[in-house]
Design a protein around this motif. Sequence first.
Motif, PDB file in Angstrom:
ATOM      1  N   LEU A  45       0.832  -1.205   0.000  1.00 36.48           N
ATOM      2  CA  LEU A  45       0.000   0.000   0.000  1.00 36.48           C
ATOM      3  C   LEU A  45       0.864   1.252   0.000  1.00 36.48           C
ATOM      4  N   THR A  46       2.006   1.184   0.676  1.00 41.31           N
ATOM      5  CA  THR A  46       2.934   2.311   0.641  1.00 41.31           C
ATOM      6  C   THR A  46       3.404   2.539  -0.791  1.00 41.31           C
ATOM      7  N   ALA A  47       3.619   1.419  -1.504  1.00 47.20           N
ATOM      8  CA  ALA A  47       4.062   1.539  -2.897  1.00 47.20           C
ATOM      9  C   ALA A  47       2.986   2.200  -3.762  1.00 47.20           C
ATOM     10  N   LEU A  48       1.721   2.009  -3.373  1.00 46.14           N
ATOM     11  CA  LEU A  48       0.634   2.624  -4.138  1.00 46.14           C
ATOM     12  C   LEU A  48       0.479   4.116  -3.839  1.00 46.14           C
ATOM     13  N   GLY A  49       1.099   4.570  -2.721  1.00 48.47           N
ATOM     14  CA  GLY A  49       1.034   5.995  -2.436  1.00 48.47           C
ATOM     15  C   GLY A  49       0.407   6.376  -1.101  1.00 48.47           C
ATOM     16  N   MET A  50       0.363   5.419  -0.169  1.00 53.21           N
ATOM     17  CA  MET A  50      -0.082   5.756   1.189  1.00 53.21           C
ATOM     18  C   MET A  50       1.152   5.808   2.072  1.00 53.21           C
ATOM     19  N   ALA A  51       1.221   6.776   2.971  1.00 45.87           N
ATOM     20  CA  ALA A  51       2.298   6.745   3.952  1.00 45.87           C
ATOM     21  C   ALA A  51       1.754   7.262   5.262  1.00 45.87           C
TER      22      ALA A  51
ATOM     23  N   ALA B 179       7.767   9.860   6.150  1.00 51.06           N
ATOM     24  CA  ALA B 179       6.612   9.416   5.366  1.00 51.06           C
ATOM     25  C   ALA B 179       6.591  10.118   4.013  1.00 51.06           C
ATOM     26  N   LEU B 180       6.923  11.403   4.006  1.00 49.44           N
ATOM     27  CA  LEU B 180       6.916  12.153   2.745  1.00 49.44           C
ATOM     28  C   LEU B 180       7.976  11.630   1.775  1.00 49.44           C
TER      29      LEU B 180
ATOM     30  N   THR C  60       8.581   8.741   0.951  1.00 50.02           N
ATOM     31  CA  THR C  60       8.067   7.666   0.095  1.00 50.02           C
ATOM     32  C   THR C  60       7.210   8.224  -1.044  1.00 50.02           C
ATOM     33  N   GLU C  61       7.137   9.544  -1.121  1.00 50.10           N
ATOM     34  CA  GLU C  61       6.366  10.241  -2.159  1.00 50.10           C
ATOM     35  C   GLU C  61       4.906   9.797  -2.220  1.00 50.10           C
ATOM     36  N   PRO C  62       4.204   9.964  -1.103  1.00 51.04           N
ATOM     37  CA  PRO C  62       2.810   9.512  -1.039  1.00 51.04           C
ATOM     38  C   PRO C  62       1.860  10.514  -1.683  1.00 51.04           C
ATOM     39  N   THR C  63       0.650  10.015  -2.006  1.00 49.81           N
ATOM     40  CA  THR C  63      -0.404  10.936  -2.416  1.00 49.81           C
ATOM     41  C   THR C  63      -1.433  11.062  -1.295  1.00 49.81           C
ATOM     42  N   LEU C  64      -1.391  10.108  -0.365  1.00 53.73           N
ATOM     43  CA  LEU C  64      -2.244  10.191   0.826  1.00 53.73           C
ATOM     44  C   LEU C  64      -1.358  10.031   2.054  1.00 53.73           C
ATOM     45  N   LEU C  65      -1.443  11.014   2.951  1.00 50.47           N
ATOM     46  CA  LEU C  65      -0.612  10.995   4.147  1.00 50.47           C
ATOM     47  C   LEU C  65      -1.521  10.784   5.353  1.00 50.47           C
ATOM     48  N   LEU C  66      -1.215   9.765   6.158  1.00 48.28           N
ATOM     49  CA  LEU C  66      -2.030   9.493   7.338  1.00 48.28           C
ATOM     50  C   LEU C  66      -1.223   9.824   8.585  1.00 48.28           C
TER      51      LEU C  66
ATOM     52  N   ALA D  97       9.449  -0.353   9.288  1.00 51.61           N
ATOM     53  CA  ALA D  97      10.094  -0.710   8.019  1.00 51.61           C
ATOM     54  C   ALA D  97       9.047  -1.072   6.975  1.00 51.61           C
ATOM     55  N   GLU D  98       8.095  -1.882   7.394  1.00 47.08           N
ATOM     56  CA  GLU D  98       7.057  -2.311   6.458  1.00 47.08           C
ATOM     57  C   GLU D  98       6.206  -1.117   6.018  1.00 47.08           C
ATOM     58  N   ALA D  99       5.918  -0.223   6.969  1.00 45.42           N
ATOM     59  CA  ALA D  99       5.108   0.945   6.627  1.00 45.42           C
ATOM     60  C   ALA D  99       5.848   1.871   5.672  1.00 45.42           C
ATOM     61  N   MET D 100       7.179   1.810   5.679  1.00 42.35           N
ATOM     62  CA  MET D 100       7.945   2.661   4.769  1.00 42.35           C
ATOM     63  C   MET D 100       8.269   1.925   3.465  1.00 42.35           C
ATOM     64  N   GLY D 101       7.523   0.885   3.197  1.00 43.89           N
ATOM     65  CA  GLY D 101       7.607   0.258   1.884  1.00 43.89           C
ATOM     66  C   GLY D 101       8.629  -0.849   1.743  1.00 43.89           C
ATOM     67  N   ILE D 102       9.197  -1.312   2.856  1.00 43.26           N
ATOM     68  CA  ILE D 102      10.170  -2.405   2.761  1.00 43.26           C
ATOM     69  C   ILE D 102       9.433  -3.740   2.870  1.00 43.26           C
TER      70      ILE D 102
END
Lengths: 284, 387
Positions: free
Chosen positions: A103-109, A191-192, A194-200, B244-249
Motif C-alpha cells: 500500500l505504501t508503494a501505491l502511495g499511502m504513507a 513518510a513524505l 516515500t512520495e505519497p499521495t495520501l498521508l495518514l 520498516a514495512e510501513a515505509m515500503g520495505i
Amino acid sequence: MSEQKTKLLVEHVTMQFGGVVAVNDLSMEVREGEIVAIIGPNGAGKTTAFNVITGVYAPTNGRVSFDGECVVENYPHGKMKKSYLGANGDMFHEIKEPTPDKLTALGMARTFQNIRLWKSMTVFDNILIAKHMKRSSNLFSAAFRFNSAEEARHRAEVMELLRVVGLEDEKDDLATSLPYGKQRRLEIARALATEPTLLLLDEPAAGMNPQETGDLTQFIAQIRKDFNVTILLIEHHMDLVMDISDRIYVLDFGRLIAHGTPDEIQRNEKVIDAYLGVVEDAED
Amino acid sequence: MIENKSQKRKNAWIAFLCVLAFLALVFCLDQWIKPTDKLGMLLIVLQKGSVYALAAVSMNLLNGYTGLFSLGHAGFMLLGAYTYAIFTIPDKSRDAVYQYFDAAIRFSIPEKLSQHMGGFGTALGVFIALVLAGLVAALMAWLIGLPVLRLKSDYLAIATLGFAEIIRAVFQWSKLGPITNGSNLLKNFARASKFKLEIAGTKLSLSTFVPVLIATVSITLIVLIVNSTYGRAFKAIRDDEVAAEAMGINLAKHKMIAFVTSSFFAGVAGATLAMVLSIAQANNFKSAMTYEILLMVVLGGIGSITGSVIGSLLFVAASEWWLRGLDSGKFLGIEAPNIFRNGFRLVVFSVIIMIVVLFFREGIMGEKELPDLFRKKKKDPAKEAQS
Ligand SMILES: Nc1ncnc2c1ncn2[C@@H]1O[C@H](COP(=O)(O)OP(=O)(O)O)[C@@H](O)[C@H]1O
Ligand SMILES: [Mg+2]
C-alpha cells in the motif's frame, strides 16, 4: 468539493479482536486534496481504523479502496464466520490482504501515534531508508555501487526534505536524541520521502504545547500545498483539527457517530456529549 | 553514524590500506614460518581464525544486522564443506576416498580446468568450487526460508536448528554414501597445505594466504552489502519491523535476501574450513560449532563486523594456542600435570568468556567499526541526550 475525485473510500469496515469490536461498520470517504480528521475519545478505534487502511490489520469485514481501486477486502469466514459480532457480514465476498509495503508503494504513507523511528540511526538515515522502496538496484548492483547515481539523487532528495522540515542542523544526530516535537516532524518527513499521495498522521500533535501545536498546524497546511498530498489525520487538539480540517469524522466505541464540516461538528449535540465536552473539561 | 563524503572516502581508504597491509604480512609469514616452527601455531591460528571470522561475520549479517535469529550456521557450513570437497577430489584418488562406495560424482572442477589452463585452471577451479559451495548453502536457505520467513521470527531459530541436526544425520546416511561417503571422511581434495605458487623456480607457500584471502574478499563483500541501501533496509527491519514495512520495505523479501546471503557465505566458510583442515566430515559440524560462532559474534559486538573478526581471531588464538598448555601439563612455565590436563582449558576458557561478557556488555567493539578507531572522539549525541 464534490467534483473532486475520491482518494480513499472505506466501506463498512469492521475490525474485531476476539470478542472486542474495535471498529464497527465504519464507512468514510476522503477526496483528493482534502484534509480530513478523525476524532473521538481514547479507545474509540481511530488507530485501528488507520491500521486497517494501511494494511497492518486485515479487517474482519469490509473494503478499502484507494484511487478508485479495491486494495483491501475481507468478510467473516472460517472461524470468524460464527463469532462475528458486526454488521453486513454477507456484503463482501473477496479476500484481499496486502502487506503494508504494497500500500505504501501505491502511495499511502503514515506516521505512528507512539513514534516509531529507527533508534540506532541518524536523522538522515531515517529518511534515506524510506527511499529504499524507490530504488531500481538489486543486491548486486547496490553492493558493487553501480547505483551510485541513484544513491546520490536519493541523498539530495533527503537533504531537500530535511530543509523543508527544518531538521538540517540535526541531520547527523541520532533520531531518538531529538526533542519530541522534532521527532514527530522527522516521522512526517520520513513518510513524505516515500512520495505519497495520501498521508495518514496519527496524533501528530500529541504531547505538544500550544505554541508547538500552532507551528504544526501551519506545517501540515504547508505540506498539503507543497507536496500535493491528501491528508487524513487523527488528533485530540481541537484547535488544530477545527483550524485545518475540511471535514471531520467522529468515532465513539468503534462506531461513526457524526461527520461533517468543523462548524457542523462543533454544533452536534451527540459529539459534544460523547467527546467535545470531555476535551473542554480536560483542557481547563 | 553518518559522515560527510570526504570523511567517508577517508574511512574507506583507511580500511582498504589496513586490509592490504594485513594480506601482505600474511603472505610474508607464509614464507618465513614453517608449520613445524615454534611459531607454526600462528599460521594455524590465522587459517582457522580467518575461516571463523568469515563464519562469524556472515552470522552477524543475519543476527546482528537484520535481527533474525538463525541457529543453522553449522549446517550451512557442512553443505559448503561437502560441496567443495566432492567437486575437487582428483580422479585418481576418488576410489581410495570412497572405499566402501561407488562414487557417484566423478568430476573434479580444478582438475578438469587444469587440463586446459594449467596452474591458473586449478586456481580457477578452486574458486568455482568455492562459489558452488556457497550457492548450495544459499539454495538450501532459500528452501527453508520460503515457508519459515513468513512466520514470526522465532520460528527461524527452531527451523534452522532442526535443519542443522537433520542435515548432519542425512550426510552420514549410508544410502547416500556414493555421494557423501557416508560416515567416512572426505579427503585428498584441493586443500590449503598443497597450495603453492611457483615463480622462476622458487616455490612460495600459499597455505595460509589463500584461506585468509578468501575470508578477506568475502568479508569485504559483506561490508559492501551492509553499507548499501540493502544493508540500511536490514537495519531498519532490525530496529522496527512495523515501521520498516510501513515505509515500503517488503519484509519477507528482505529477510530472505539477508538469510540467503548469510548462508551463502556460511557455505564458503565451510568450504574454506575443509580446505584448511584437509578433511570434511559431517560429524564435525555439530550445533556446538554454531554456538561457538555465536559466541565470537557476541564477544566482538553484535552489529560490528570488525568486532566479529577480532572476536574470532582472539577466540581461535586462545583456544588453539595460548591456552593449549592447560590441556597438556605445562602452562606459563608451571608444570602441574594433575591440574593441567585434558579439558581444563575449556574450564578456564569458559570463565574468561563469562568475564568478558560480564564486563564488556556490548562486546569488544560495541557497534563501532575499524575506521571509527582512527577518528578523534566526537561527542556522542545519544549520551548527550541522556545527561
Ligand atoms: N491488536 C489488538 N488486539 C486486541 N485489541 C486491540 C488491538 N488493537 C486495538 N485493540 C483495541 O481496540 C480498541 C481501539 O483501540 P485504538 O484503535 O487504539 O483506539 P484509539 O486510537 O481511538 O485511541 C481498544 O479497546 C483496544 O484495546
Ligand atoms: Mg490511537
